[in-house]
Scaffold this motif. Structure first.
Motif, PDB file in Angstrom:
ATOM      1  N   GLU A  60       0.838  -1.205   0.000  1.00  0.00           N
ATOM      2  CA  GLU A  60       0.000   0.000   0.000  1.00  0.00           C
ATOM      3  C   GLU A  60       0.871   1.254   0.000  1.00  0.00           C
ATOM      4  O   GLU A  60       0.574   2.234  -0.686  1.00  0.00           O
ATOM      5  N   ALA A  61       1.956   1.220   0.776  1.00  0.00           N
ATOM      6  CA  ALA A  61       2.858   2.373   0.837  1.00  0.00           C
ATOM      7  C   ALA A  61       3.544   2.591  -0.509  1.00  0.00           C
ATOM      8  O   ALA A  61       3.701   3.732  -0.964  1.00  0.00           O
ATOM      9  N   VAL A  62       3.945   1.505  -1.155  1.00  0.00           N
ATOM     10  CA  VAL A  62       4.576   1.614  -2.472  1.00  0.00           C
ATOM     11  C   VAL A  62       3.570   2.143  -3.492  1.00  0.00           C
ATOM     12  O   VAL A  62       3.897   2.983  -4.336  1.00  0.00           O
ATOM     13  N   THR A  63       2.333   1.656  -3.402  1.00  0.00           N
ATOM     14  CA  THR A  63       1.286   2.132  -4.305  1.00  0.00           C
ATOM     15  C   THR A  63       1.041   3.625  -4.114  1.00  0.00           C
ATOM     16  O   THR A  63       0.851   4.365  -5.083  1.00  0.00           O
ATOM     17  N   SER A  64       1.060   4.080  -2.863  1.00  0.00           N
ATOM     18  CA  SER A  64       0.872   5.508  -2.582  1.00  0.00           C
ATOM     19  C   SER A  64       1.954   6.341  -3.247  1.00  0.00           C
ATOM     20  O   SER A  64       1.679   7.401  -3.831  1.00  0.00           O
ATOM     21  N   GLN A  65       3.194   5.870  -3.161  1.00  0.00           N
ATOM     22  CA  GLN A  65       4.288   6.572  -3.831  1.00  0.00           C
ATOM     23  C   GLN A  65       4.080   6.591  -5.342  1.00  0.00           C
ATOM     24  O   GLN A  65       4.341   7.595  -6.007  1.00  0.00           O
ATOM     25  N   GLY A  66       3.608   5.466  -5.869  1.00  0.00           N
ATOM     26  CA  GLY A  66       3.362   5.384  -7.305  1.00  0.00           C
ATOM     27  C   GLY A  66       2.309   6.374  -7.755  1.00  0.00           C
ATOM     28  O   GLY A  66       2.483   7.075  -8.761  1.00  0.00           O
ATOM     29  N   TYR A  67       1.203   6.455  -7.009  1.00  0.00           N
ATOM     30  CA  TYR A  67       0.146   7.404  -7.353  1.00  0.00           C
ATOM     31  C   TYR A  67       0.663   8.842  -7.297  1.00  0.00           C
ATOM     32  O   TYR A  67       0.315   9.677  -8.139  1.00  0.00           O
ATOM     33  N   ALA A  68       1.492   9.142  -6.282  1.00  0.00           N
ATOM     34  CA  ALA A  68       2.016  10.501  -6.140  1.00  0.00           C
ATOM     35  C   ALA A  68       2.902  10.867  -7.332  1.00  0.00           C
ATOM     36  O   ALA A  68       2.818  11.983  -7.874  1.00  0.00           O
ATOM     37  N   THR A  69       3.758   9.932  -7.755  1.00  0.00           N
ATOM     38  CA  THR A  69       4.622  10.174  -8.910  1.00  0.00           C
ATOM     39  C   THR A  69       3.794  10.329 -10.177  1.00  0.00           C
ATOM     40  O   THR A  69       4.048  11.201 -11.019  1.00  0.00           O
ATOM     41  N   TYR A  70       2.780   9.485 -10.304  1.00  0.00           N
ATOM     42  CA  TYR A  70       1.896   9.522 -11.472  1.00  0.00           C
ATOM     43  C   TYR A  70       1.135  10.845 -11.530  1.00  0.00           C
ATOM     44  O   TYR A  70       1.013  11.469 -12.591  1.00  0.00           O
ATOM     45  N   LEU A  71       0.637  11.302 -10.382  1.00  0.00           N
ATOM     46  CA  LEU A  71      -0.082  12.576 -10.330  1.00  0.00           C
ATOM     47  C   LEU A  71       0.832  13.721 -10.748  1.00  0.00           C
ATOM     48  O   LEU A  71       0.427  14.606 -11.515  1.00  0.00           O
ATOM     49  N   ALA A  72       2.075  13.707 -10.261  1.00  0.00           N
ATOM     50  CA  ALA A  72       3.025  14.764 -10.618  1.00  0.00           C
ATOM     51  C   ALA A  72       3.271  14.797 -12.122  1.00  0.00           C
ATOM     52  O   ALA A  72       3.389  15.874 -12.725  1.00  0.00           O
TER      53      ALA A  72
END
Length: 243
Positions: A60-72
């Protein structure tokens, strides 16, 4: 601190997340085990559980980082004057991100999260809705804003997952372009080709209704709250009967 943790100045949580991202890139989800993460991050297994609770919490933590990078990546660049071109650019950003990070993208979109969506995923959906709303306000959207956003989301994620399964970045991307243009043709109208295709009065009426609804959502000062709600209900009902 665990004896293994002293091998680097980076804090254990960041080392673990970095290690998982590396393992995902190199070997996919199957490569991510507590033993592999422990070795790659130079931490003991209990440290992983103290930081993330369990493997699901870690993912879940890795997914959160992924979403943040994707949003940027979606927020980079200037807004195009043509709102439909903005949709094209957003589609291509999605494909590029997915093919550059296949295991992470599959983790984000290949296993739908039941219940409440991820908070950053909600922000991404808001970005998409804003872009679709601009198309509606320009008078070029032929379906409801929500329907258009759902179609773009479903088709975009589906194309990336298919391309990943078929070989990822090495695969022919004409599938992406063809699907993108098919979806855009289904949800938008092209003012430069309308006369040639002779759209029916019904399609024109739907397009105008969508544009009016989008405009009212931004500025409904002439109406009371009750009037706005009633008008919105009428427009929604009219649009839905034309889909």
């Amino acid at each position: 601190m665990d004896s293994m943790d002293s091998s680097t100045d980076m804090n254990p949580r960041d080392r673990i997340l970095e290690a998982v991202a590396r393992l995902l890139t190199e070997g996919g989800r199957e490569a991510v085990s507590t033993r592999a993460v422990s070795s790659a991050a130079s931490v003991q297994i209990p440290t992983i559980y103290r930081q993330f609770g369990d493997m699901q919490g870690l993912l879940e933590a890795v997914t959160s980082q992924g979403y943040a990078t994707y949003l940027a990546s979606h927020l980079k660049g200037e807004t195009d004057e043509n709102p439909v071109e903005d949709l094209r650019r957003g589609w291509d950003v999605n494909v590029d991100f997915g093919l550059a990070n296949p295991a992470l993208y599959t983790l984000m979109y290949g296993n739908p999260r039941l219940g409440a969506p991820h908070p950053t995923a909600v922000k991404l959906q808001d970005v998409l809705l804003d872009r679709v709303r601009r198309v509606a306000e320009s008078g070029r959207l032929s379906v409801s804003i929500e329907r258009a956003a759902d179609m773009l989301y479903a088709a975009g994620a589906g194309v990336v997952l298919v391309l990943i399964a078929q070989g990822g970045a090495s695969h022919d991307r004409t599938l992406s372009v063809a699907t993108r243009e098919a979806v855009l043709a289904a949800i938008t109208t092209d003012p430069h080709t309308e006369s040639a295709h002779a759209p029916s009065p019904r399609s024109d009426a739907t397009r105008y209704a969508v544009a009016l609804k989008a405009s009212l959502s931004q500025d409904a000062r002439p109406f009371t709250t009750a009037e706005r709600a009633l008008f919105d209900e009428w427009l929604t009902r009219f649009i839905d009967t034309k889909l």
